[in-house]
Design an enzyme around this catalytic site. Structure first.
Site, PDB file in Angstrom:
ATOM      1  N   CYS A 187     -78.227  65.713  38.146  1.00 24.57           N
ATOM      2  CA  CYS A 187     -77.898  65.919  37.066  1.00 24.57           C
ATOM      3  C   CYS A 187     -76.813  65.963  35.971  1.00 24.57           C
ATOM      4  CB  CYS A 187     -78.736  67.356  36.202  1.00 24.57           C
ATOM      5  SG  CYS A 187     -77.927  68.543  36.680  1.00 24.57           S
TER       6      CYS A 187
ATOM      7  N   ASP B 106     -58.580  32.974  16.367  1.00 19.32           N
ATOM      8  CA  ASP B 106     -57.604  31.875  16.258  1.00 19.32           C
ATOM      9  C   ASP B 106     -58.146  30.947  16.560  1.00 19.32           C
ATOM     10  OD1 ASP B 106     -55.054  30.190  17.025  1.00 19.32           O
ATOM     11  OD2 ASP B 106     -55.685  30.949  19.315  1.00 19.32           O
TER      12      ASP B 106
ATOM     13  N   ASP C 294     -57.971  32.772  23.005  1.00 22.75           N
ATOM     14  CA  ASP C 294     -57.591  32.690  24.672  1.00 22.75           C
ATOM     15  C   ASP C 294     -55.822  32.057  24.825  1.00 22.75           C
ATOM     16  OD1 ASP C 294     -56.488  30.344  22.611  1.00 22.75           O
ATOM     17  OD2 ASP C 294     -57.512  29.200  24.216  1.00 22.75           O
TER      18      ASP C 294
END
Length: 836
Positions: A13, A425, A635
């Site tokens: 738990c 971009d 990227d």
């Protein structure tokens, strides 16, 4: 600092989670510790000069739990737990049913043997005998629960052990009193103890099954790596376990098999289902030299590939590690639940004790007081608090991974859904990032706006110089220029000095003592460009082309124009952002004309062109200062600082490693449309987490309140406790069904040479006709080559382009619609004036 993961055993738990975290965090040298009940893992960051793994394991064991260094090859024990729980449940039920019949049968009017109704000693003894196997098979509740209680660190097992143990002890006392005195005013609660243990076991069994389903997506991904593979060693085919594959091995693949490792195709052709890696729904055709990934499926051909990565270092292995790390991390929203869990069990024990005393004084009845206290202990459920967040995170991150979306942490999962501003971009994010060289124009006195016919030698010389300068760059423009030079078979001049990168401007280097610079308009700030040439450059940039200038010893010598295709899914992705209250902003280093054209095409109204690398980071900081939650999508290397600075950095998976390393979310399919899926997963997961936390707090508050007022029995309490955990896990399972879109990549519909030849052979018998297409916009050999290639890609068409006459001479079937020819030329970037 060292980051390490350990597998923890024995946690049941949220109180257990809190106990382990406190124990480990108190060690000298630990800077961060996070425990997940869902994955049973401890993620820790510590100073290895002050601490060793043995010290960490010892600290966990001192708290009564097991610990070992994480080994991904070992199977997670969730399946094992479900199987063990099933056995415990079956044994418990086998003995519980006759016990309940004996204890409660007379109340329900069911017949009982006279031997039992007239002999109380036998009646009571039989109940104890039937209860004993239930207690024995569920002994862990008592061993773990009382151990935690003795250490003053109680957990859920302590509540169950105390509640059911009190029932058994009181029943033993009552049985003794009945046997040694003439009164029968005492009642046995031995059936309540057995019922509590059985119902809790039922709940744990259902919970274990549900938790296994919650992590089903991750298990599905992990199972894609085959157990065995066929390798070629010393000319002999060997079938070996995948774990025994070595880097450099040649693996033989046959149709229908999954790839066991990452590698490079060395023989044959492959058609692969790569949906597990990229989310791409269409097969991908690959040949010698192309990269392949573990877990992808070979559809219909045989081929061989050389292994470059195996095991955890494959793309599939890294995906699994990312999902596991995200599932083991904690979302900020879970902090309140963690704080409550740390004091929950001791508080419940205190409430049960006080409630029992109060009811004893009110009723003067020990049985009633004991029953109320047991009910309070059993109805409280720290499990639901502990599972509310991790089950949803596991299900959400697993579902995202199935569609090519990887979250690095639960915090990223939560924060993404709160974002209100996205900076993008352009190249490689909104556009495909695969540029094509359209024009190579050396400076010449004969240049005019309408007719540009540079000498082929000069054009190739300019391209060769540019390719030499760009040969060591990974920028999309550099790759396009070098590829074009390679296709033309050009010999590149030798660079006499180190190539120097000028971030935000371009590249410079020395050839034969002459200094060359290739870059954007900024490199020509103080250099004269002829008005006619500048006019052409302006026209090209206004139409969306990217133009790079080339200078020699600070003198302009020509330019190269390139074009990039907008990703087919970009307009829809931008639309989705706007519909979800997110403002898209494009920041690019490209020229104003190209930036404006792309922004207009995809529906972006706010953009910045000719930006330097640090402009993106400054824009992120400015928006964050204004109170926005900012997402940066990129990227490339230039995007890395902005990705790290943003609240959430999202890397397009086809980008560079540095961009991916600095990101919080990775879109491994390399498509902007996958951001929509990431946003959907984030919002839906947080919705489920809020529902789970509300239910956990609501249930415990109402349950304890009902128990203290004697409005529930121990049996009802145990059933309710089991149900609460099951509700939380089942609610999280809904995330496995959320609707996400598989975004298809752009498809090249051009016919293969073999297919085209077959078509042409069949067309010989069909009547053909010749057409002359007058085309505007062709300025150099690259233009004519581009148009000629596009027209020849049409089935049944043979085309030859005359650049000087601006005309394409086409032979085609007489059934071919001229609209097809017009569209083909237009798609190539040129204008059809007439077709005769």
């Amino acid at each position: 600092m060292k980051k390490e993961k350990f597998r923890i055993g024995g946690m049941t738990c949220a109180a257990c989670v809190s106990s382990v975290e406190k124990a480990v965090s108190s060690l000298k040298g630990v800077t961060k510790a996070s425990v997940s009940l869902m994955t049973n893992c401890l993620d820790i960051e510590y100073d290895e000069g002050l601490l060793t793994p043995r010290d960490i394991i010892k600290a966990v064991k001192n708290k009564g739990y097991t610990a070992e260094e994480y080994d991904s090859r070992k199977r997670d024990d969730s399946t094992e737990s479900a199987d063990k729980m099933k056995l415990r449940l079956i044994v418990s039920l086998v003995f519980l049913f006759p016990l309940m019949y004996i204890a409660m049968g007379s109340m329900a009017g069911l017949p009982l043997p006279k031997a039992l109704t007239q002999n109380f000693a036998l009646f009571g003894a039989l109940q104890f005998i039937l209860c004993a196997p239930v207690v024995i098979i569920n002994y862990k509740f008592f061993t773990v629960g009382f151990k935690r209680l003795i250490k003053l660190d109680p957990n859920m097992d302590s509540l169950i052990a105390t509640g059911s143990g009190a029932s058994i002890l009181y029943s033993a006392y009552a049985y003794y009193k009945i046997l040694t005195s003439s009164t029968h005013d005492y009642h046995l609660y031995i059936d309540s103890a057995a019922m509590i243990l059985t119902l809790i076991t039922l709940g744990k069994f259902l919970e274990a099954r549900a938790r296994r389903k919650t992590s089903g997506a991750l298990h599905n991904i992990a199972s894609l790596a085959p157990e065995f593979a066929t390798v070629l060693r010393n000319g002999e085919e060997l079938n070996i376990p995948t774990a025994d594959i070595m880097i450099g091995d040649t693996v033989i693949m046959r149709p229908g098999q999954n790839l066991p490792a990452d590698g490079v195709i060395t023989k044959g052709h492959a058609s692969l289902n790569v949906s597990v890696i990229t989310g791409e729904s269409l097969p991908v055709d690959l040949s010698v030299g192309d990269l392949v990934s573990a877990g992808t499926t070979n559809l219909n051909s045989s081929f061989e590939f050389k292994v470059t990565e195996k095991g955890e270092m494959t793309t599939l292995g890294k995906m699994i590690a990312l999902v596991e790390d995200a599932a083991a991390s904690k979302a900020p929203i879970a902090r309140l639940a963690d704080k409550v869990a740390s004091i929950f069990v001791p508080t419940v024990i205190g409430i049960a004790f006080i409630t029992s005393i109060i009811w004893f004084f009110i009723t003067s009845n020990l049985e009633t007081a004991l029953s109320v206290g047991i009910t309070v202990l059993v109805i409280a459920c720290p499990c639901s608090l502990g599972l509310a967040t991790p089950t949803a995170i596991m299900a959400g991150t697993g579902r995202g991974a199935e569609f090519g979306v990887l979250f690095r942490s639960a915090e990223a999962l939560e924060t993404l859904g709160k974002s209100d501003c996205v900076i993008l971009d352009k190249t490689g994010t909104i556009t495909s990032g695969v540029l094509t060289v359209n024009h190579v124009i050396p400076q010449s006195d004969s240049l005019t706006e309408d007719h540009i016919i540079p000498k082929k030698e000069k054009s190739e010389q300019l391209l060769a110089i540019s390719a030499a300068l760009e040969s060591r760059s990974e920028h999309p423009i550099a790759r396009a220029i070098c590829k074009n030079a390679e296709e033309l078979g050009l010999k590149l001049p030798e660079i006499n000095s180190e190539i120097t990168a000028m971030p935000g401007y371009g590249i410079k280097g020395t050839i034969n003592s002459d200094e060359y610079v290739i870059g954007n308009s900024a490199i020509c700030k103080n250099i004269q460009i002829p008005a006619e040439t500048q006019k052409i450059i302006n026209t090209l940039e206004a139409s969306g082309s990217t133009v790079v200038r080339i200078t020699k010893n600070n003198e302009f010598i020509g330019f190269i124009a390139l074009s990039d295709r907008i990703r087919t899914d970009s307009p829809e992705a931008i639309k989705f952002m706007k519909e979800n209250g997110i403002t898209p902003i494009m920041i690019t280093g490209d020229n104003q004309g190209a930036a404006s054209e792309v922004a207009r095409s995809v529906g972006i109204t706010s953009f910045t062109a000719e930006a330097k690398p640090d402009d993106k980071e400054l824009a992120v900081k400015k928006l964050k200062t204004a109170g926005h939650t900012v997402v940066m999508i990129g990227d490339g290397v230039n995007d890395a600082p902005a990705l790290a600075c943003a609240d959430i950095g999202v890397a397009i998976g086809s980008g560079t490693d540095i961009a991916i390393e600095n990101s919080d979310v990775v879109l491994i399919g390399g498509r902007l449309g996958d951001f929509c899926n990431a946003l959907t997963v984030s919002k839906k997961t947080m919705q489920i987490i809020r529902q789970n936390l509300f239910w956990a707090f609501f249930y415990n508050s109402i349950g304890i309140l009902l128990a203290t007022f004697n409005l529930a029995s121990p049996m009802i309490a145990s059933a309710a406790m089991s149900l609460s955990s099951l509700c939380v896990v089942s609610n999280a399972l809904r995330l496995r069904k959320i609707k996400l879109e598989k975004v298809s990549a752009e498809v090249n519909h051009a016919a293969s040479p073999q297919h085209k030849n077959a078509i042409n052979n069949n067309i010989k018998e069909i009547s053909t006709m010749k057409k002359e297409i007058v085309i505007d916009g062709m300025m150099c050999m690259h233009c004519s080559g581009r148009v000629e290639k596009a027209l020849n890609a049409i089935d049944g068409v043979e085309a030859k382009v005359d650049l000087e006459k601006k005309t394409a001479y086409v032979t085609c079937p007489d059934t071919l619609d001229t609209a097809v020819l017009t569209k083909t030329v237009t798609d190539a970037g040129y204008t059809v004036i007439s077709i005769n």
